[in-house]
Design a protein around this motif. Structure first.
Motif, PDB file in Angstrom:
ATOM      1  N   LEU A 102      28.937  -4.322  57.669  1.00 50.99           N
ATOM      2  CA  LEU A 102      28.401  -3.310  58.587  1.00 50.99           C
ATOM      3  C   LEU A 102      27.232  -3.924  59.361  1.00 50.99           C
ATOM      4  N   GLY A 103      27.236  -5.254  59.453  1.00 50.71           N
ATOM      5  CA  GLY A 103      26.223  -5.983  60.223  1.00 50.71           C
ATOM      6  C   GLY A 103      26.677  -6.147  61.655  1.00 50.71           C
ATOM      7  N   GLN A 104      27.342  -7.278  61.914  1.00 46.54           N
ATOM      8  CA  GLN A 104      27.833  -7.550  63.273  1.00 46.54           C
ATOM      9  C   GLN A 104      28.757  -6.427  63.741  1.00 46.54           C
ATOM     10  N   GLY A 105      28.517  -5.942  64.969  1.00 45.67           N
ATOM     11  CA  GLY A 105      29.295  -4.808  65.460  1.00 45.67           C
ATOM     12  C   GLY A 105      30.622  -5.218  66.071  1.00 45.67           C
ATOM     13  N   PHE A 106      31.673  -5.177  65.266  1.00 45.17           N
ATOM     14  CA  PHE A 106      33.026  -5.376  65.819  1.00 45.17           C
ATOM     15  C   PHE A 106      33.992  -4.516  65.021  1.00 45.17           C
ATOM     16  N   PRO A 107      34.987  -3.924  65.701  1.00 50.13           N
ATOM     17  CA  PRO A 107      35.910  -3.042  64.992  1.00 50.13           C
ATOM     18  C   PRO A 107      36.940  -3.839  64.210  1.00 50.13           C
ATOM     19  N   ASP A 108      37.591  -3.182  63.253  1.00 50.34           N
ATOM     20  CA  ASP A 108      38.616  -3.869  62.452  1.00 50.34           C
ATOM     21  C   ASP A 108      40.007  -3.304  62.705  1.00 50.34           C
ATOM     22  N   THR A 109      40.168  -2.625  63.835  1.00 51.69           N
ATOM     23  CA  THR A 109      41.510  -2.203  64.259  1.00 51.69           C
ATOM     24  C   THR A 109      41.702  -2.642  65.707  1.00 51.69           C
ATOM     25  N   ASP A 110      42.979  -2.706  66.120  1.00 51.49           N
ATOM     26  CA  ASP A 110      43.303  -3.183  67.463  1.00 51.49           C
ATOM     27  C   ASP A 110      43.170  -2.091  68.518  1.00 51.49           C
ATOM     28  N   GLY A 111      43.112  -2.545  69.737  1.00 52.95           N
ATOM     29  CA  GLY A 111      43.065  -1.642  70.879  1.00 52.95           C
ATOM     30  C   GLY A 111      44.427  -1.037  71.171  1.00 52.95           C
ATOM     31  N   PRO A 112      44.547  -0.324  72.310  1.00 54.60           N
ATOM     32  CA  PRO A 112      45.795   0.367  72.655  1.00 54.60           C
ATOM     33  C   PRO A 112      46.995  -0.578  72.657  1.00 54.60           C
TER      34      PRO A 112
END
Ligand code: PMP
Ligand code: GLN
Length: 389
Positions: A31-41
């Protein structure tokens, strides 16, 4: 011996790289670096694959593929009523990061000053240093459970050497969303001193609780003075595509292009039609994603409170700030270095974004852009922390 040039020496490794390495080392939830763990559309991803398969793999035009520039202009018109000419007022960049660096390098003379609001995103400080300029940091004002932009404090920081003001709204790392009145207080200063502004709006879609995003350029006198920066990273879960853009009047944008053309010349071609499609067609997908983020924010806020943290309100972005002093801790930097090993969760100390670290010494930024089941596991670990397990 440290061979790095003196103007980069103060920076070292980014706090995101450090904390992500700690998370990996200890198998912690990041929950440090801000990046999602799911893909875009799905269709956006498919278009990028199709573009590669169809042979769209060579340099594109210097300012970006016309179809992406046109889609960005349509997005600004549709959402904000702002008109940009896609030929002369839109530039595709390698993420918002390149747009930021090119704006600073293109508009700021060595020896001049750039005003940033503190806490500030780390790339601003590095770009200012690369330009041989001086950073003048103006703190946000604590405002109830969140933070406010302080136009009067910014006015007090303007000198005859001020070359640029950098704004970030919605704000990383605090999650603040500045009100139209606060933005107007900045606009008043900008117009009075006739300064250019870089408005970093990468979290433009990520506002919660029914709030809406106000682009700085929509305020009177600001359209011609603002370089607006955004990117596909946070809007379409595509941080690895590094596809962003800058919007400005030709006078300002030509200066940004002047620097950008020698930083990377152009960005990756096949992603650009895919992002153009997403801007035109995927707002319903984005709305669902934002609803999921809001619910993650609520769950995490609740869990942090139950664990004894004092939690600030986060009306926007990927982040919520929690205070560790109520838990008897005094230094968030040390706390965040230990957290992955102690409870299996990584976070970022807000003081990494500050010149005057003192007021932020006990503030920790948690990102909530992960899948619900991962957020649940993080919440479970924080509960264990609360129970002294
Ligand atoms: N500005 C802010 C405030 C950010 O949080 C980030 C990280 N997404 C960036 C710029 C960089 O964006 P990009 O990944 O598109 O370069
Ligand atoms: N913008 C993201 C953050 O603030 C990631 C930044 C990075 O890794 N450079 O966490």
């Amino acid at each position: 011996m440290n061979r790095i040039v003196s103007r980069l020496r103060p920076f070292g490794e980014t706090v995101f790289a450090t904390m992500t390495a700690r998370a990996v080392e200890h198998g912690a939830i990041n929950l440090g670096q801000g990046f999602p763990d799911t893909d875009g559309p799905a269709r956006m991803l498919e278009i990028a694959r199709e573009e590669i398969a169809a042979g769209n793999n060579q340099y594109g035009p210097g300012r970006g593929l016309p179809e992406l520039r046109a889609a960005v202009a349509r997005q600004q018109e549709r959402r904000y009523g702002l008109h940009y000419d896609p030929t002369t007022e839109v530039l595709v960049t390698v993420g918002a990061t390149e747009a930021i660096t090119a704006t600073v390098l293109g508009l700021v003379e060595p020896g001049s000053e750039v005003i940033v609001t503190e806490p500030y995103y780390d790339a601003y400080a590095a770009a200012i240093a690369l330009a041989g300029a001086t950073r003048v940091s103006v703190p946000l004002r604590a405002d109830g459970a969140t933070w406010a932009l302080d136009g009067a404090a910014i006015r007090a920081a303007v000198t005859d050497r001020t070359a640029l003001i950098i704004l970030n709204n919605p704000h990383n790392p605090t999650g603040s969303v500045f009100t139209p009145e606060q933005l107007q207080s900045l606009a008043d200063v900008v117009v009075e001193f006739d300064l250019p502004v870089l408005s970093d709006e990468v979290y433009e879609y990520l506002v919660f609780d029914g709030l809406s995003h106000t682009p700085l350029a929509s305020l009177p006198g600001m359209r011609e003075r603002t370089v607006t920066v955004s990117s596909a990273a946070k809007t379409f879960n595509a941080t690895g595509w590094k596809t962003g853009w800058a919007l400005a009047s030709p006078e300002l944008l030509d200066a940004v292009v002047g620097a950008k053309q020698f930083l990377t010349y152009v960005g990756a071609t096949p992603f650009q039609p895919a992002v153009a499609h997403a801007l035109d067609n995927e707002e319903p997908w984005v709305a669902d994603m934002v609803a999921g983020l809001q619910s993650n924010r609520d769950r995490l806020t609740e869990a942090l409170r139950a664990a004894g943290f004092q939690v600030h309100h986060s009306p926007g972005s990927y982040y919520v700030v929690a205070d560790i002093s109520s838990l008897g801790h005094a230094d968030a930097a040390k706390f965040c270095l230990d957290l992955p090993e102690h409870i299996g969760v990584a976070a970022i100390p807000v003081q990494a974004f500050c010149d005057d670290t003192e007021p932020w010494r006990t503030k920790v930024r948690f990102a909530f852009c992960k899948r619900p089941e991962i957020m649940e596991e993080a919440v479970e670990r924080l509960r264990g922390f609360a129970a002294g397990r």
